[in-house]
Design a protein around this motif. Sequence first.
Motif, PDB file in Angstrom:
ATOM      1  N   LEU A  87      16.257 -16.357 -37.803  1.00 54.33           N
ATOM      2  CA  LEU A  87      15.084 -16.751 -37.020  1.00 54.33           C
ATOM      3  C   LEU A  87      14.504 -18.079 -37.474  1.00 54.33           C
ATOM      4  CD1 LEU A  87      13.235 -13.311 -36.613  1.00 54.33           C
ATOM      5  CD2 LEU A  87      14.786 -14.454 -35.010  1.00 54.33           C
ATOM      6  N   GLY A  88      14.956 -18.583 -38.626  1.00 55.41           N
ATOM      7  CA  GLY A  88      14.503 -19.890 -39.080  1.00 55.41           C
ATOM      8  C   GLY A  88      14.856 -21.009 -38.116  1.00 55.41           C
ATOM      9  N   ALA A  89      15.886 -20.787 -37.292  1.00 56.82           N
ATOM     10  CA  ALA A  89      16.298 -21.802 -36.318  1.00 56.82           C
ATOM     11  C   ALA A  89      15.207 -22.083 -35.294  1.00 56.82           C
ATOM     12  CB  ALA A  89      17.572 -21.360 -35.606  1.00 56.82           C
ATOM     13  N   LEU A  90      14.292 -21.135 -35.107  1.00 52.79           N
ATOM     14  CA  LEU A  90      13.243 -21.318 -34.098  1.00 52.79           C
ATOM     15  C   LEU A  90      12.278 -22.432 -34.478  1.00 52.79           C
ATOM     16  CD1 LEU A  90      12.500 -17.574 -33.220  1.00 52.79           C
ATOM     17  CD2 LEU A  90      14.007 -19.189 -32.059  1.00 52.79           C
ATOM     18  N   SER A  91      12.204 -22.798 -35.769  1.00 51.40           N
ATOM     19  CA  SER A  91      11.341 -23.916 -36.163  1.00 51.40           C
ATOM     20  C   SER A  91      11.834 -25.221 -35.548  1.00 51.40           C
ATOM     21  CB  SER A  91      11.285 -24.043 -37.686  1.00 51.40           C
ATOM     22  OG  SER A  91      12.549 -24.380 -38.214  1.00 51.40           O
ATOM     23  N   ILE A  92      13.153 -25.328 -35.358  1.00 55.14           N
ATOM     24  CA  ILE A  92      13.721 -26.520 -34.737  1.00 55.14           C
ATOM     25  C   ILE A  92      13.300 -26.598 -33.276  1.00 55.14           C
ATOM     26  CG2 ILE A  92      15.870 -27.719 -34.203  1.00 55.14           C
ATOM     27  CD1 ILE A  92      17.151 -26.232 -36.546  1.00 55.14           C
ATOM     28  N   ILE A  93      13.244 -25.444 -32.615  1.00 55.11           N
ATOM     29  CA  ILE A  93      12.806 -25.419 -31.212  1.00 55.11           C
ATOM     30  C   ILE A  93      11.352 -25.853 -31.107  1.00 55.11           C
ATOM     31  CG2 ILE A  93      12.399 -23.925 -29.215  1.00 55.11           C
ATOM     32  CD1 ILE A  93      14.699 -22.214 -30.116  1.00 55.11           C
ATOM     33  N   VAL A  94      10.506 -25.325 -32.000  1.00 52.31           N
ATOM     34  CA  VAL A  94       9.088 -25.701 -31.999  1.00 52.31           C
ATOM     35  C   VAL A  94       8.939 -27.204 -32.174  1.00 52.31           C
ATOM     36  CG1 VAL A  94       6.897 -25.462 -33.217  1.00 52.31           C
ATOM     37  CG2 VAL A  94       8.329 -23.452 -32.853  1.00 52.31           C
ATOM     38  N   SER A  95       9.690 -27.781 -33.115  1.00 52.03           N
ATOM     39  CA  SER A  95       9.627 -29.218 -33.358  1.00 52.03           C
ATOM     40  C   SER A  95      10.068 -30.006 -32.135  1.00 52.03           C
ATOM     41  CB  SER A  95      10.503 -29.600 -34.559  1.00 52.03           C
ATOM     42  OG  SER A  95       9.979 -29.079 -35.740  1.00 52.03           O
ATOM     43  N   ALA A  96      11.175 -29.573 -31.526  1.00 50.50           N
ATOM     44  CA  ALA A  96      11.711 -30.299 -30.374  1.00 50.50           C
ATOM     45  C   ALA A  96      10.740 -30.283 -29.196  1.00 50.50           C
ATOM     46  CB  ALA A  96      13.050 -29.692 -29.966  1.00 50.50           C
ATOM     47  N   ILE A  97      10.139 -29.114 -28.934  1.00 53.16           N
ATOM     48  CA  ILE A  97       9.217 -28.998 -27.803  1.00 53.16           C
ATOM     49  C   ILE A  97       7.932 -29.776 -28.055  1.00 53.16           C
ATOM     50  CG2 ILE A  97       7.796 -27.383 -26.471  1.00 53.16           C
ATOM     51  CD1 ILE A  97      10.015 -25.316 -26.839  1.00 53.16           C
ATOM     52  N   LEU A  98       7.353 -29.632 -29.253  1.00 52.03           N
ATOM     53  CA  LEU A  98       6.121 -30.362 -29.568  1.00 52.03           C
ATOM     54  C   LEU A  98       6.351 -31.868 -29.555  1.00 52.03           C
ATOM     55  CD1 LEU A  98       4.562 -28.198 -32.436  1.00 52.03           C
ATOM     56  CD2 LEU A  98       3.850 -28.334 -30.050  1.00 52.03           C
ATOM     57  N   ALA A  99       7.507 -32.308 -30.067  1.00 52.14           N
ATOM     58  CA  ALA A  99       7.808 -33.742 -30.072  1.00 52.14           C
ATOM     59  C   ALA A  99       7.937 -34.273 -28.651  1.00 52.14           C
ATOM     60  CB  ALA A  99       9.087 -34.002 -30.856  1.00 52.14           C
ATOM     61  N   HIS A 100       8.476 -33.463 -27.771  1.00 53.80           N
ATOM     62  CA  HIS A 100       8.631 -33.879 -26.374  1.00 53.80           C
ATOM     63  C   HIS A 100       7.279 -34.141 -25.719  1.00 53.80           C
ATOM     64  CE1 HIS A 100      10.461 -34.030 -22.358  1.00 53.80           C
ATOM     65  NE2 HIS A 100       9.474 -33.246 -21.953  1.00 53.80           N
ATOM     66  N   PHE A 101       6.306 -33.274 -26.013  1.00 55.88           N
ATOM     67  CA  PHE A 101       5.000 -33.402 -25.362  1.00 55.88           C
ATOM     68  C   PHE A 101       4.009 -34.262 -26.142  1.00 55.88           C
ATOM     69  CE2 PHE A 101       6.600 -29.411 -23.484  1.00 55.88           C
ATOM     70  CZ  PHE A 101       6.434 -29.699 -22.141  1.00 55.88           C
ATOM     71  N   LEU A 102       4.083 -34.243 -27.470  1.00 56.29           N
ATOM     72  CA  LEU A 102       3.086 -34.933 -28.278  1.00 56.29           C
ATOM     73  C   LEU A 102       3.534 -36.309 -28.770  1.00 56.29           C
ATOM     74  CD1 LEU A 102       1.774 -31.968 -30.467  1.00 56.29           C
ATOM     75  CD2 LEU A 102       0.836 -32.859 -28.320  1.00 56.29           C
ATOM     76  N   LEU A 103       4.838 -36.505 -28.920  1.00 57.25           N
ATOM     77  CA  LEU A 103       5.341 -37.770 -29.445  1.00 57.25           C
ATOM     78  C   LEU A 103       6.167 -38.548 -28.424  1.00 57.25           C
ATOM     79  CD1 LEU A 103       6.478 -36.571 -33.002  1.00 57.25           C
ATOM     80  CD2 LEU A 103       4.318 -37.657 -32.352  1.00 57.25           C
ATOM     81  N   ASN A 104       6.238 -38.005 -27.215  1.00 55.90           N
ATOM     82  CA  ASN A 104       6.991 -38.658 -26.138  1.00 55.90           C
ATOM     83  C   ASN A 104       8.454 -38.889 -26.521  1.00 55.90           C
ATOM     84  OD1 ASN A 104       4.707 -38.903 -24.400  1.00 55.90           O
ATOM     85  ND2 ASN A 104       4.019 -40.663 -25.615  1.00 55.90           N
ATOM     86  N   GLU A 105       9.019 -37.966 -27.267  1.00 59.55           N
ATOM     87  CA  GLU A 105      10.426 -38.042 -27.630  1.00 59.55           C
ATOM     88  C   GLU A 105      11.206 -37.131 -26.691  1.00 59.55           C
ATOM     89  OE1 GLU A 105      10.406 -36.996 -31.735  1.00 59.55           O
ATOM     90  OE2 GLU A 105       9.847 -39.020 -32.382  1.00 59.55           O
ATOM     91  N   LYS A 106      12.039 -37.747 -25.899  1.00 64.02           N
ATOM     92  CA  LYS A 106      12.681 -37.033 -24.806  1.00 64.02           C
ATOM     93  C   LYS A 106      13.593 -35.919 -25.306  1.00 64.02           C
ATOM     94  CE  LYS A 106      15.471 -37.756 -20.651  1.00 64.02           C
ATOM     95  NZ  LYS A 106      16.228 -38.744 -19.845  1.00 64.02           N
ATOM     96  N   LEU A 107      13.435 -34.756 -24.719  1.00 60.74           N
ATOM     97  CA  LEU A 107      14.323 -33.623 -24.978  1.00 60.74           C
ATOM     98  C   LEU A 107      15.329 -33.570 -23.839  1.00 60.74           C
ATOM     99  CD1 LEU A 107      14.957 -31.152 -26.750  1.00 60.74           C
ATOM    100  CD2 LEU A 107      13.408 -29.823 -25.309  1.00 60.74           C
ATOM    101  N   HIS A 108      16.581 -33.928 -24.145  1.00 59.10           N
ATOM    102  CA  HIS A 108      17.604 -34.003 -23.120  1.00 59.10           C
ATOM    103  C   HIS A 108      17.957 -32.627 -22.568  1.00 59.10           C
ATOM    104  CE1 HIS A 108      18.160 -38.207 -24.100  1.00 59.10           C
ATOM    105  NE2 HIS A 108      18.351 -37.896 -25.373  1.00 59.10           N
ATOM    106  N   ALA A 109      18.668 -32.641 -21.445  1.00 59.64           N
ATOM    107  CA  ALA A 109      19.058 -31.377 -20.820  1.00 59.64           C
ATOM    108  C   ALA A 109      19.888 -30.520 -21.768  1.00 59.64           C
ATOM    109  CB  ALA A 109      19.845 -31.668 -19.535  1.00 59.64           C
ATOM    110  N   GLN A 110      20.788 -31.188 -22.528  1.00 60.74           N
ATOM    111  CA  GLN A 110      21.589 -30.435 -23.490  1.00 60.74           C
ATOM    112  C   GLN A 110      20.707 -29.815 -24.574  1.00 60.74           C
ATOM    113  OE1 GLN A 110      22.097 -33.522 -22.455  1.00 60.74           O
ATOM    114  NE2 GLN A 110      24.273 -34.054 -22.303  1.00 60.74           N
ATOM    115  N   GLY A 111      19.631 -30.524 -24.930  1.00 60.35           N
ATOM    116  CA  GLY A 111      18.690 -29.991 -25.910  1.00 60.35           C
ATOM    117  C   GLY A 111      17.990 -28.749 -25.401  1.00 60.35           C
ATOM    118  N   VAL A 112      17.641 -28.760 -24.113  1.00 59.04           N
ATOM    119  CA  VAL A 112      17.019 -27.584 -23.499  1.00 59.04           C
ATOM    120  C   VAL A 112      17.981 -26.402 -23.544  1.00 59.04           C
ATOM    121  CG1 VAL A 112      16.083 -26.623 -21.362  1.00 59.04           C
ATOM    122  CG2 VAL A 112      15.559 -28.983 -21.999  1.00 59.04           C
ATOM    123  N   VAL A 113      19.251 -26.666 -23.254  1.00 60.74           N
ATOM    124  CA  VAL A 113      20.269 -25.613 -23.342  1.00 60.74           C
ATOM    125  C   VAL A 113      20.350 -25.078 -24.772  1.00 60.74           C
ATOM    126  CG1 VAL A 113      22.733 -25.097 -23.137  1.00 60.74           C
ATOM    127  CG2 VAL A 113      21.615 -26.529 -21.423  1.00 60.74           C
ATOM    128  N   GLY A 114      20.277 -25.995 -25.755  1.00 55.54           N
ATOM    129  CA  GLY A 114      20.295 -25.582 -27.153  1.00 55.54           C
ATOM    130  C   GLY A 114      19.126 -24.669 -27.488  1.00 55.54           C
TER     131      GLY A 114
END
Length: 314
Positions: A87-114
């Motif tokens: 379940l530690g992998a979920l921290s990566i998801i939290v980072s990716a989603i927050l970065a997409h909305f708060l840091l304007n770092e694009k989460l690609h379609a493949q990232g969403v699949v990940g």
Amino acid sequence: MDVIAKENLTGVLLALVSSGFIGASFIIKKKGLKKAAATSGVRAGYSWVKFDNLRVFDCGLLDPVIVGEVANFVAYAFAPAVLVTPLGALSIIVSAILAHFLLNEKLHAQGVVGCVMCIAGSVVVVIHAPEEHPINSVLQLWNMATQPGFLFYVASVIVLVFILVFLYAPQYGNSNVLVFTGICSLMGSLSVMSVKALGTALKLTFEGKNQLLYSETWFFTFVVAICVITQMNYLNKALDTFNTAIVSPIYYVMFTSLTILASVIMFKDWADQNAGNVISEICGFIVVLSGTILLHTTKDFERSSSFKGSHIVL
């Protein structure tokens, strides 16, 4: 719901809380560094920076990661490592989603699949995870830790670590990412077993069964300190030498796989499960690993400051 199932649920919830706080800490770290760079030219270090009327330690490890690691530590006292660690992998998801909305770092379609793969795999792991065996004394844990199978595993880890540290690290440490990550992953598997033993002993103590009177509790504490120090030392070497986008997924795969192996040997997590549940759990774990690798290879994060100081450990 019986007591064991409730404890498993408690462990899962604590692991989720841990992932949320640790994932958020990466974003706090990056936002603090960006603010410092914009206002004072400071790019890294241990100075205090201010943004949004908050005082934030620009190493990104102030309150969120402390809360996250404490929750992760306690989670091991309630649920099997084969359930908590993936379940530690979920921290990566939290980072990716927050970065997409708060840091304007694009989460690609493949990232969403990940992300979807990590979530789906985690759900499968949780559904088919074994129940924690009831433990009433640290002496039970000591008996598990001194059984021949686990002693062989510990001896194998120590031998491999010595070979990597003294034979391979001097020659290949700066050219092969598997050397440093192998050392910290091997030691990490022992640190999780010790953390689980220590956490369980403290849990029993808080319940009124004082385990601090036993020398075994202090031995587990000593092992935790040695393993964590060694683990973090070589993880930092790996992060300083290689791209974090390479280190993070390799470390997660090796650390999680070895931790599950150690837990299965020491705690016999799969002994009471049928073949279907074991296979389903392994498949869920593989899906989580695949999602993690996909996220790391497609996300648009800045490599120099993403995911440093990720899950240890435990």
